[in-house]
Design an enzyme around this catalytic site. Structure first.
Site, PDB file in Angstrom:
ATOM      1  N   SER A 134       0.854  -1.183   0.000  1.00 60.04           N
ATOM      2  CA  SER A 134       0.000   0.000   0.000  1.00 60.04           C
ATOM      3  C   SER A 134       0.887   1.229   0.000  1.00 60.04           C
ATOM      4  CB  SER A 134      -0.899   0.040   1.233  1.00 60.04           C
ATOM      5  OG  SER A 134      -1.950  -0.891   1.133  1.00 60.04           O
ATOM      6  N   ASP A 153      16.166 -18.539   9.665  1.00 63.62           N
ATOM      7  CA  ASP A 153      14.969 -19.245  10.128  1.00 63.62           C
ATOM      8  C   ASP A 153      14.842 -20.613   9.456  1.00 63.62           C
ATOM      9  OD1 ASP A 153      14.361 -17.122  11.726  1.00 63.62           O
ATOM     10  OD2 ASP A 153      12.897 -16.241  10.364  1.00 63.62           O
ATOM     11  N   SER A 174      22.489 -19.810  11.801  1.00 55.77           N
ATOM     12  CA  SER A 174      21.578 -20.052  10.675  1.00 55.77           C
ATOM     13  C   SER A 174      20.473 -19.015  10.644  1.00 55.77           C
ATOM     14  CB  SER A 174      20.963 -21.444  10.796  1.00 55.77           C
ATOM     15  OG  SER A 174      20.144 -21.516  11.945  1.00 55.77           O
ATOM     16  N   ASP A 210      27.500 -13.246   6.866  1.00 57.57           N
ATOM     17  CA  ASP A 210      27.778 -11.813   7.049  1.00 57.57           C
ATOM     18  C   ASP A 210      29.122 -11.577   7.717  1.00 57.57           C
ATOM     19  OD1 ASP A 210      27.328 -11.860  10.037  1.00 57.57           O
ATOM     20  OD2 ASP A 210      25.293 -12.335   9.398  1.00 57.57           O
ATOM     21  N   GLY A 219      26.257 -26.859   4.585  1.00 55.26           N
ATOM     22  CA  GLY A 219      26.727 -27.174   5.924  1.00 55.26           C
ATOM     23  C   GLY A 219      26.309 -28.553   6.394  1.00 55.26           C
ATOM     24  N   HIS A 260      -2.854  -0.042  -4.107  1.00 51.89           N
ATOM     25  CA  HIS A 260      -2.866  -1.214  -3.234  1.00 51.89           C
ATOM     26  C   HIS A 260      -2.766  -2.444  -4.124  1.00 51.89           C
ATOM     27  CE1 HIS A 260      -3.472  -3.475   0.430  1.00 51.89           C
ATOM     28  NE2 HIS A 260      -4.171  -4.318  -0.297  1.00 51.89           N
ATOM     29  N   GLU A 275      29.223 -21.643   4.476  1.00 47.11           N
ATOM     30  CA  GLU A 275      28.062 -20.823   4.123  1.00 47.11           C
ATOM     31  C   GLU A 275      27.560 -21.271   2.759  1.00 47.11           C
ATOM     32  OE1 GLU A 275      25.091 -18.656   3.330  1.00 47.11           O
ATOM     33  OE2 GLU A 275      26.010 -18.128   5.271  1.00 47.11           O
ATOM     34  N   GLU A 320      -0.214  18.535  -7.306  1.00 47.46           N
ATOM     35  CA  GLU A 320      -1.477  18.539  -8.037  1.00 47.46           C
ATOM     36  C   GLU A 320      -2.489  17.535  -7.483  1.00 47.46           C
ATOM     37  OE1 GLU A 320       1.997  19.878 -10.346  1.00 47.46           O
ATOM     38  OE2 GLU A 320       1.526  17.996  -9.310  1.00 47.46           O
ATOM     39  N   SER A 321      -2.177  16.782  -6.447  1.00 51.71           N
ATOM     40  CA  SER A 321      -3.046  15.861  -5.711  1.00 51.71           C
ATOM     41  C   SER A 321      -2.293  14.582  -5.335  1.00 51.71           C
ATOM     42  CB  SER A 321      -4.341  15.538  -6.442  1.00 51.71           C
ATOM     43  OG  SER A 321      -5.232  14.919  -5.529  1.00 51.71           O
ATOM     44  N   GLN A 337      17.877 -18.021  -2.434  1.00 52.18           N
ATOM     45  CA  GLN A 337      17.079 -17.019  -1.746  1.00 52.18           C
ATOM     46  C   GLN A 337      17.344 -15.646  -2.357  1.00 52.18           C
ATOM     47  OE1 GLN A 337      18.653 -17.907   2.108  1.00 52.18           O
ATOM     48  NE2 GLN A 337      20.717 -17.310   1.528  1.00 52.18           N
ATOM     49  N   CYS A 377      -5.192  17.672 -10.105  1.00 50.62           N
ATOM     50  CA  CYS A 377      -5.945  18.924 -10.186  1.00 50.62           C
ATOM     51  C   CYS A 377      -5.494  19.694 -11.420  1.00 50.62           C
ATOM     52  CB  CYS A 377      -5.708  19.767  -8.937  1.00 50.62           C
ATOM     53  SG  CYS A 377      -6.306  18.984  -7.425  1.00 50.62           S
ATOM     54  N   HIS A 437      25.784 -11.428  17.638  1.00 47.89           N
ATOM     55  CA  HIS A 437      27.084 -12.066  17.411  1.00 47.89           C
ATOM     56  C   HIS A 437      27.915 -12.200  18.683  1.00 47.89           C
ATOM     57  CE1 HIS A 437      26.161 -10.665  13.182  1.00 47.89           C
ATOM     58  NE2 HIS A 437      26.305 -11.967  13.064  1.00 47.89           N
TER      59      HIS A 437
END
Length: 427
Positions: free
Chosen positions: A55, A301, A299, A228, A280, A68, A248, A62-63, A173, A83, A204
């Site tokens: 959203s 999730d 790791s 990272d 891994g 959505h 990794e 001008e407006s 990913q 407008c 960490h």
């Protein structure tokens, strides 16, 4: 001119589902649609809508242009209101149809404020008008674009500067980095926050220094995940460490972190580190028994490429690879946000390491949903995390290394669990 404004109600069908769930892309497309139509931009506000979709509104002199989206239906509803007649909303319509990769669109134009139905009155503001006119300045455009990490019931939103710093879809990913206002650069994977520059120390420092300050003889360390570089950075603060192996699965995480998160990733080039881009789970299966003093499971999730890191077979292999007296720490999710995964993992580790050798502890990380996050300390007959704790040594180390979260008081306190967490684990 026969009306005060033009109002186009738009429906786009057959759009790209991925695009319709992409906040920065949609915000940029809406701004471009306004600018190329000749509008003067004032502000933009965009955010994810629960459970998915976007959203937002671009306010113009001008407006406005509003949107959505419903990615699950490949559908977007857009409202273009200008407008006067200096801005052509149909230019915006064509730009957005192409940007959203819509199969087709439909639109109805309404004339707002038909002049033949209105009677204009003279308004004399006198001196006030003259004073205001002298103070008029060109409006300064502002953006309010939000990243949202959520499940079906809980959401955390973080405002960022609108454009991604980095985005790449790997074989595993989607890896992104945003520049946030409150927390600096933020690394996300598949729309889930991994870390931010401002509060990554809590994660960490707690996953590493809790086990390492209990055993000054840890020399060989294995890290699963952690692309990272933050965990490796903390491990290598301890001079007795001789070798670190990090496995990794996603090279893109490592590359993005090296380029845009140097405060986390600088240790990835340390000569003590053997960085392996690979699976891994397979690495652990092939590793020698009793090879490591410490294993850190850093790791994401339990979905996608990390799903197997939450299985009993994986932790049985980890137990096998630890030396006698060795320790494993794992991030074990949020007791509030990922209740089932948290309980299942702790119970799994108790069945493998023994109930007396598994201890849950907590840290508080503002950019993780609910702020409360857990780690689990599991030892192969090693030191108890409280009775074996050398407070003086921990205090000296924390001061010397200028740690930002871990200290000698936090260490034992982290194992003091709220009653509801105890009940979860003992139910």
């Amino acid at each position: 001119m026969h009306s005060l404004g033009r109002h186009i109600l738009v429906e786009f069908f057959g759009c790209s589902s991925e695009i319709l769930n992409d906040v920065p892309y949609i915000e940029n497309s809406m701004r471009r649609a306004a600018q190329e139509a000749g509008a003067t931009l004032i502000s933009s506000v965009f955010h994810h809508f629960s459970p998915f979709g976007v959203s937002g509104v671009v306010v113009i002199q001008e407006s406005h242009l509003a949107i959505h989206t419903w990615p699950e239906y490949r559908y977007a509803a857009v409202d273009l209101f200008t407008c006067g007649h200096a801005v052509n909303p149909w230019v915006s319509y064509n730009i957005l149809k192409q940007a959203f990769q819509a199969d087709h669109g439909s639109a109805i134009e309404l004339n707002r404020g038909a002049l033949e139905l209105l009677e204009k009155s003279e308004v004399d503001l006198g001196e006030l008008r003259d004073q205001v006119t002298q103070k008029l300045v060109e409006p300064k455009f502002s953006r309010s674009v939000w990243f949202t990490d959520r499940d079906e019931n809980i959401a955390l939103s973080i405002r960022h500067k609108g454009d991604r710093v980095f985005r790449e879809k790997s074989p595993y990913q989607t890896v992104e980095i945003f520049d946030t206002y409150a927390y600096g650069k933020m690394l996300t994977v598949d729309n889930v926050v991994m870390c931010t520059e401002k509060d990554e120390n809590a994660y960490h420092e707690m996953i590493v220094h809790v086990p390492m300050l209990l055993n000054p003889d840890i020399r060989r360390v294995l890290v699963i995940g952690g692309g990272d570089g933050g965990s490796v950075r903390e491990i290598l603060r301890h001079p007795q460490v001789e070798a670190v192996t990090m496995v990794e699965i996603d090279e893109v995480v490592v590359r993005a972190s090296r380029q845009y998160l140097p405060s986390l990733s600088h240790a990835l080039d340390d000569p003590k580190l053997n960085l392996i881009i690979g699976d891994g789970i397979r690495f652990m299966q092939a590793a020698a028994s009793e090879a490591y003093d410490l294993i850190v499971i850093d790791s994401s999730d339990p979905v996608g490429p990390s799903e197997g890191l939450f299985s009993p077979s994986f932790y049985e292999q980890a137990h096998r690879c630890l030396k006698p007296g060795g320790v494993m720490t794992a991030q074990s999710e949020s007791p509030r946000f990922n209740h089932a995964a948290f309980v299942d993992l702790v119970q799994c580790l108790r069945s493998i390491f023994g109930r007396d050798y598994v201890h849950c502890y907590l840290a508080f990380i503002p950019t993780y949903p609910t702020g409360m996050w857990s780690f689990t300390y599991s030892s192969k007959g090693g030191a108890d995390p409280i009775r074996g704790f050398d407070r003086k040594r921990a205090a000296a180390f924390a001061a010397q290394e200028n740690l930002q979260y871990y200290n000698a008081d936090i260490h034992p306190a982290a194992f003091c669990l709220p009653t509801f967490v105890k009940n979860m684990l003992n139910g």
